[in-house]
Design a protein around this motif. Structure first.
Motif, PDB file in Angstrom:
ATOM      1  N   ASP A 133      18.940   9.753  35.296  1.00 20.28           N
ATOM      2  CA  ASP A 133      20.161   9.222  35.910  1.00 20.28           C
ATOM      3  C   ASP A 133      21.369   9.490  35.024  1.00 20.28           C
ATOM      4  OD1 ASP A 133      18.746   8.134  38.072  1.00 20.28           O
ATOM      5  OD2 ASP A 133      18.161   6.446  36.827  1.00 20.28           O
ATOM      6  N   GLU A 134      21.129   9.308  33.725  1.00 18.32           N
ATOM      7  CA  GLU A 134      22.203   9.547  32.776  1.00 18.32           C
ATOM      8  C   GLU A 134      22.629  11.019  32.845  1.00 18.32           C
ATOM      9  OE1 GLU A 134      20.971   8.036  28.971  1.00 18.32           O
ATOM     10  OE2 GLU A 134      22.805   8.768  28.049  1.00 18.32           O
TER      11      GLU A 134
ATOM     12  N   THR B 178      17.751   9.220  30.191  1.00 13.27           N
ATOM     13  CA  THR B 178      17.127   9.139  31.511  1.00 13.27           C
ATOM     14  C   THR B 178      17.753  10.192  32.414  1.00 13.27           C
ATOM     15  OG1 THR B 178      18.751   7.595  32.384  1.00 13.27           O
ATOM     16  CG2 THR B 178      16.820   6.625  31.342  1.00 13.27           C
TER      17      THR B 178
ATOM     18  N   TYR C 287      15.940   6.897  46.611  1.00 14.52           N
ATOM     19  CA  TYR C 287      16.212   6.540  45.226  1.00 14.52           C
ATOM     20  C   TYR C 287      17.106   5.310  45.101  1.00 14.52           C
ATOM     21  CZ  TYR C 287      16.596   7.155  40.248  1.00 14.52           C
ATOM     22  OH  TYR C 287      16.512   6.956  38.901  1.00 14.52           O
TER      23      TYR C 287
ATOM     24  N   ASP D   5      24.039  -0.248  34.134  1.00 16.11           N
ATOM     25  CA  ASP D   5      22.976   0.511  34.793  1.00 16.11           C
ATOM     26  C   ASP D   5      23.488   1.197  36.050  1.00 16.11           C
ATOM     27  OD1 ASP D   5      21.214  -0.154  32.883  1.00 16.11           O
ATOM     28  OD2 ASP D   5      20.226  -1.754  33.996  1.00 16.11           O
ATOM     29  N   ASN D   6      24.373   0.514  36.780  1.00 13.47           N
ATOM     30  CA  ASN D   6      24.871   1.114  38.004  1.00 13.47           C
ATOM     31  C   ASN D   6      25.908   2.185  37.733  1.00 13.47           C
ATOM     32  OD1 ASN D   6      23.815   0.036  40.646  1.00 13.47           O
ATOM     33  ND2 ASN D   6      24.002  -1.819  39.428  1.00 13.47           N
ATOM     34  N   GLN D   7      26.634   2.018  36.635  1.00 12.19           N
ATOM     35  CA  GLN D   7      27.641   3.008  36.314  1.00 12.19           C
ATOM     36  C   GLN D   7      27.016   4.162  35.545  1.00 12.19           C
ATOM     37  OE1 GLN D   7      30.089   5.373  34.618  1.00 12.19           O
ATOM     38  NE2 GLN D   7      29.736   3.800  33.101  1.00 12.19           N
ATOM     39  N   GLY D   8      26.325   3.823  34.437  1.00 14.22           N
ATOM     40  CA  GLY D   8      25.826   4.859  33.547  1.00 14.22           C
ATOM     41  C   GLY D   8      24.577   5.537  34.069  1.00 14.22           C
ATOM     42  N   ALA D   9      23.688   4.770  34.677  1.00 12.76           N
ATOM     43  CA  ALA D   9      22.406   5.342  35.064  1.00 12.76           C
ATOM     44  C   ALA D   9      22.388   5.756  36.527  1.00 12.76           C
ATOM     45  CB  ALA D   9      21.292   4.351  34.779  1.00 12.76           C
ATOM     46  N   ALA D  10      22.571   4.786  37.418  1.00  6.16           N
ATOM     47  CA  ALA D  10      22.477   5.108  38.834  1.00  6.16           C
ATOM     48  C   ALA D  10      23.744   5.788  39.333  1.00  6.16           C
ATOM     49  CB  ALA D  10      22.207   3.856  39.642  1.00  6.16           C
ATOM     50  N   ASN D  11      24.811   5.715  38.524  1.00  3.18           N
ATOM     51  CA  ASN D  11      26.064   6.341  38.883  1.00  3.18           C
ATOM     52  C   ASN D  11      26.649   5.777  40.178  1.00  3.18           C
ATOM     53  OD1 ASN D  11      27.998   8.129  37.953  1.00  3.18           O
ATOM     54  ND2 ASN D  11      27.462   9.587  39.538  1.00  3.18           N
TER      55      ASN D  11
ATOM     56  N   THR E 218      16.320   2.106  42.840  1.00  2.01           N
ATOM     57  CA  THR E 218      17.234   1.549  41.843  1.00  2.01           C
ATOM     58  C   THR E 218      17.363   0.049  42.048  1.00  2.01           C
ATOM     59  OG1 THR E 218      18.456   3.613  42.004  1.00  2.01           O
ATOM     60  CG2 THR E 218      19.524   1.828  40.834  1.00  2.01           C
TER      61      THR E 218
ATOM     62  N   ARG F 204      19.286  16.551  42.908  1.00  2.00           N
ATOM     63  CA  ARG F 204      20.507  15.751  43.088  1.00  2.00           C
ATOM     64  C   ARG F 204      21.705  16.517  42.556  1.00  2.00           C
ATOM     65  NH1 ARG F 204      18.706  10.516  40.082  1.00  2.00           N
ATOM     66  NH2 ARG F 204      20.733   9.704  40.667  1.00  2.00           N
TER      67      ARG F 204
ATOM     68  N   SER G 233      24.753  11.665  35.914  1.00  2.00           N
ATOM     69  CA  SER G 233      26.138  11.209  35.850  1.00  2.00           C
ATOM     70  C   SER G 233      26.916  11.965  34.782  1.00  2.00           C
ATOM     71  CB  SER G 233      26.231   9.690  35.700  1.00  2.00           C
ATOM     72  OG  SER G 233      25.586   9.256  34.562  1.00  2.00           O
TER      73      SER G 233
END
Lengths: 405, 295
Positions: free
Chosen positions: A102-103, A100, A393, B257-263, A397, A125, A106
């Motif tokens: 988002d991945e 994704t 965003y 999800d908050n760590q890996g995806a939404a960061n 989320t 971003r 990060s």
């Protein structure tokens, strides 16, 4: 005596924790006060140096890519454009795939990747966070052959400065099992409203950005909501999209973000209809699974990807060489065909197998403008409304967590 | 594990240390204490501190400004309550299923099997731990799938596979954590003197009565000890539920999800404090049963 030891341990521990707290305490607000990166319209990217000239190859490059974007023949021996790159440049390519956007965002923060294929919902971003550097397109030989309508766009440049090279673009398609779904669907309604027929067998993409798919569907079916742009939703519009997705969830068997998991679910029949990428259909068909895909009549969300260079990359020469390679006619045609998307290099269409560029409407500017490319939703409405605040965003989320319940 | 006579903690007899040797033992203890302090308590402290920070939604950058927003969201937005309750429920069900399955196995191992068979059984119980967690979870995924092993076994009885979802998650987790329940119960039961069984039967109790009035109460702390493992492992799990859980999510998934995806590290940290608090309460309750002496 025992008690005093205990107390001493406690004292040591708390002293340690205090030191730790002091070490990572609050930053002074001063330096960040002008940090108003939330406003994309007027955001100022961090001032990072741009590469001036090419030098010697470093011998390796760490590539962060969408699945299928950097194939070295290990998935399918015939699908390989990494090996020619390695032979030509001497840069060993270390590839990591992500599921994704988002991945990707990060992972880029780790600074461990030299080059990344970013979709429009990630690129800005990364630019705003200072994780990617401006790109000197003069150093990328093949850039001149890239379609003009892909250059200097909102998602790959800021104030006329390119931050990468366009890779290609495509649409999120609707896939179904031809043996288990009676009539070939032509509309997204099969996953949003007609799903009860396939209760528990519908699948959807597991990312907040999927909310845009619901918004796009509402644009057609509920014009009263006044949605003009699926990435530009005010609170009521977002709530309507969330309601639709909650209704959809009753029929969803599982969400996917790992493309191989989706292939497996379609293979076993745990999923029979849902959103997909062309490459997933290709892999499934390659394994003999009876699936087909369609671009539904409501249109589709999609992606327009950009190869970008990591801000702290120690291997910029190899990274530039990779960017030049991936948009070269040969590699660009190969990746576009394998992933199922339109190439960015006009010359790729001479090499791609017949009909590919027609199928994906490469070079067709008007068609390209009909796809709703992944874009990061921000507070300033992208559809031009100024009388209302749009959801960003972070809200999406949050909303996605609520959809999944 | 303490032996049955419980000679107290002094089983390892250390001569009363003189001043110098005490200094030496303090020196020896520094590295492990640092490890414990930095890697465990320090990490927990860092987690808590991070949960008090904010995040820029657009760039994903952490904003180091103290705020309670994360906790406010956590308590006011209903979905997190739902997920917390769901996670605790799954953890409880997994624990109960494991206790019910583990008790007879452990009882057989400890009191019925011959010493040779006993050793073999201990190996058999430990064996699944040698295989990778992921392999086992994916094996359950294919077994539970449409037309997979379970649905073909169940088909003749007019049943079908539960499919992916909370039931599948519970089955998979109960399978994964079963050895962690069997071993403490086995150790606890092995400590029971056989003479108690004889005495019980001399006084006229049948097997069922002996089991209920003698064995269970004495094995209870051991069961609670095992439950600490199954409960805490389930509270933190997010992989199995991603593989077989269908659309459902547990606390671990929200953290992921908050760590890996939404960061959003600060919010992930705030969510991660929930299992910590739940486990502290659980451990405090477990301590009253004396279970901690059985670990």
């Amino acid at each position: 005596m025992k008690r005093s030891t205990k107390r001493r341990t406690l004292a040591v521990t708390s002293a340690f924790l205090l030191a730790l707290a002091a070490g990572c305490g609050t930053e002074s607000g001063g330096s960040d006060a002008d940090d108003d990166t939330g406003s994309a319209a007027g955001f100022t990217p961090p001032d990072l140096p741009m590469k001036e000239e090419m030098g010697d190859m470093e011998g390796e490059v760490n590539i962060l890519a969408w699945p299928g974007y950097a194939e070295d023949g290990s998935t399918d021996a015939a699908v390989d454009w990494v090996t020619p790159f390695e032979e030509e440049t001497g840069c060993q390519a270390n590839v990591k795939y992500f599921g994704t956007s988002d991945e990707a965002v990060s992972l880029m923060k780790t600074g461990e990747y030299d080059v990344v294929s970013a979709s429009g919902d990630a690129s800005l971003r990364m630019i705003a966070a200072g994780d990617v550097a401006p790109v000197n397109v003069d150093l990328v030989e093949n850039y001149v052959d890239v379609y003009d309508y892909l250059k200097d766009r909102d998602w790959n440049s800021v104030d006329g400065q390119m931050y990468g090279v366009p890779h290609g673009y495509g649409a999120n398609l609707l896939m179904w099992r031809t043996d288990l779904v009676e009539s070939a669907p032509t509309s997204w309604s099969v996953v949003f409203e007609g799903g009860s027929e396939y209760a528990g067998k519908v699948t959807a993409y597991d990312s907040p950005i999927y909310i845009a798919d619901a918004a796009m569907y509402l644009m057609e079916t509920q014009p009263d909501l006044g949605i003009e742009h699926p990435y530009s939703l005010d609170e009521d519009q977002l709530a309507a999209a969330v309601d639709l997705l909650k209704k959809q969830k009753e029929n969803v068997g599982e969400y996917w973000s790992d493309y191989l998991k989706e292939v497996q679910a379609f293979t076993t029949g745990d999923s029979v209809v849902g959103t997909t990428w062309q490459v997933i259909a290709n892999v499934a068909q390659g394994e003999g699974v009876p699936v087909d895909v369609v671009l539904p009549e409501e249109g589709a969300t999609g992606w327009s990807d950009t190869w970008m260079v990591g801000a702290d990359s120690p291997n910029t020469n190899c990274a530039y060489a990779w960017m030049n390679h991936i948009i070269s006619p040969e590699a660009n045609a190969a990746v576009a065909e394998y992933f199922g998307e339109a190439p960015s290099n006009a010359k790729a269409c001479d090499i791609a197998s017949e009909g590919h560029c027609e199928t994906f409407h490469a070079g067709d500017e008007e068609y390209a403008s009909k796809l709703w490319y992944w874009t990061t939703p921000i507070e300033q409405c992208l559809d031009g409304r100024t009388d209302v605040k749009c959801t960003d965003y972070g809200d999406w989320t949050q909303a996605w967590t609520e959809v999944k319940g | 594990m303490a032996s049955s006579q419980r000679p107290g903690r002094g089983i390892l007899v250390i001569p009363r240390p003189g001043r110098r040797s005490r200094d030496r033992s303090v020196l020896l203890l520094i590295p492990p204490m640092l490890w414990l302090g930095v890697a465990y308590l320090g990490a927990l402290g860092a987690l808590f501190i991070t949960s008090l920070w904010g995040q820029n939604d657009f760039t994903g950058a952490i904003e180091r400004i103290w705020t309670l927003d994360n906790f406010r969201d956590l308590f006011t937005i209903e979905v997190y309550r739902t997920i917390t309750v769901r996670t605790i429920t799954i953890a409880a069900v997994v624990t109960i299923v494991d206790a019910v399955l583990a008790f007879p196995i452990a009882l057989y191992m400890a009191k019925v099997a011959s010493p040779r068979l006993q050793r073999l059984l201990v190996i058999a119980v430990l064996m699944p731990l040698w295989a990778s967690y992921l392999v086992k979870a994916y094996a359950w995924r294919s077994m539970l799938s449409e037309g997979g092993l379970i649905s073909s076994i169940a088909a003749p009885f007019g049943l079908e596979s539960p499919g992916y979802g909370l039931v599948a998650t519970t089955i998979t987790l109960a399978y994964l954590w079963l050895p962690f329940m069997i071993l403490p119960i086995y150790a606890g039961l092995e400590r029971l003197p056989d003479s108690l069984f004889e005495a019980s039967s001399d006084l006229g109790a049948r097997s069922a009565m002996t089991l209920r009035r003698v064995v269970l109460p004495m094995a209870f702390p051991a069961i609670v000890a095992g439950s600490i493992f199954t409960f805490s492992l389930t509270m933190g799990d997010y992989i199995a539920v991603r593989i077989v859980g269908g659309t459902s999510q547990l606390l671990g998934n929200v953290v992921y999800d908050n760590q890996g995806a939404a960061n959003n590290l600060p919010f992930a940290a705030a969510v991660a404090t929930i299992p910590v608090v739940v486990m502290l309460v659980y451990l405090a309750a477990a301590r009253r049963t004396g279970a901690l002496d059985n670990l």
